[in-house]
Design an enzyme around this catalytic site. Structure first.
Site, PDB file in Angstrom:
ATOM      1  CG  ASP A 169      -1.810   1.049   1.306  1.00  0.00           C
ATOM      2  OD1 ASP A 169      -2.080   1.757   0.234  1.00  0.00           O
ATOM      3  OD2 ASP A 169      -2.033   1.773   2.421  1.00  0.00           O
TER       4      ASP A 169
ATOM      5  CD  GLU B   5      -4.894   0.930  -2.188  1.00  0.00           C
ATOM      6  OE1 GLU B   5      -5.653  -0.263  -1.684  1.00  0.00           O
ATOM      7  OE2 GLU B   5      -4.828   1.860  -1.747  1.00  0.00           O
TER       8      GLU B   5
ATOM      9  CG  ASP C  27      -1.011   3.297   5.755  1.00  0.00           C
ATOM     10  OD1 ASP C  27      -1.825   3.541   4.901  1.00  0.00           O
ATOM     11  OD2 ASP C  27      -0.552   4.138   6.590  1.00  0.00           O
TER      12      ASP C  27
END
Length: 162
Positions: free
Chosen positions: A7, A66, A138
């Site tokens: 992420d 992501e 996260d």
């Protein structure tokens, strides 16, 4: 199969690693790479070297990251894109193929709803993986990216994309 999920962020990046065997998913590791607020080029180096250290230690077979989404602040989106590039380069340095996933697709895969809130993602990560220690938001998102990849990999293999 060992999957690395990322992420990306320019000041803090979540990292998650899972093992997948059949329909079983097991938590291996999660971490945060924190860069602070120093010079931007130095932060990119911290991201690259931090992810290289994790890849070196845990030997994932593939990676998922992501996608960057553009909000109102274009400057922030550009910095996030550069941070993502440093992380993808770290994966490439180890010969890992990186598959991107949209935030909506990740949330859909883990929560069942593409517009789920961060706390819902965190809750599902705790329920599915039972991490041995608290998981920052996260890092939970990174584990969710890895799970998303695990859910989509069999379909991609059947389609001849991997």
């Amino acid at each position: 199969m060992r999957i690395l999920g990322v992420d990306p962020g320019s000041q803090k990046t979540g990292v998650g690693i899972i093992d997948v065997q059949g329909n079983r998913i097991r938590h291996v590791h999660h971490a945060m790479i924190r860069t602070g607020k120093g010079e931007f080029d130095e932060r990119l180096h911290i991201l690259f070297s931090g992810l290289c250290t994790i890849i070196d230690q845990f030997n994932p077979e593939c990676a998922a990251i992501e996608d960057v989404f553009v909000s109102k602040n274009v400057s922030s989106a550009l910095k996030l894109g550069q941070a993502r590039g440093a992380l993808v380069a770290a994966c490439g340095h180890y010969g890992l193929r990186v598959t991107p996933y949209s935030p909506t697709k990740v949330k859909q895969a883990v929560v069942g709803f593409g517009r789920a809130e961060k706390d819902q993602v965190g809750h599902m990560i705790r329920m599915l993986l039972h991490p041995p220690e608290p998981c920052p938001e996260d890092a939970a998102d990174a584990l969710a990216v890895a799970i998303c990849h695990a859910h989509h990999t069999p379909m991609q293999k059947l389609a001849g994309k991997q």
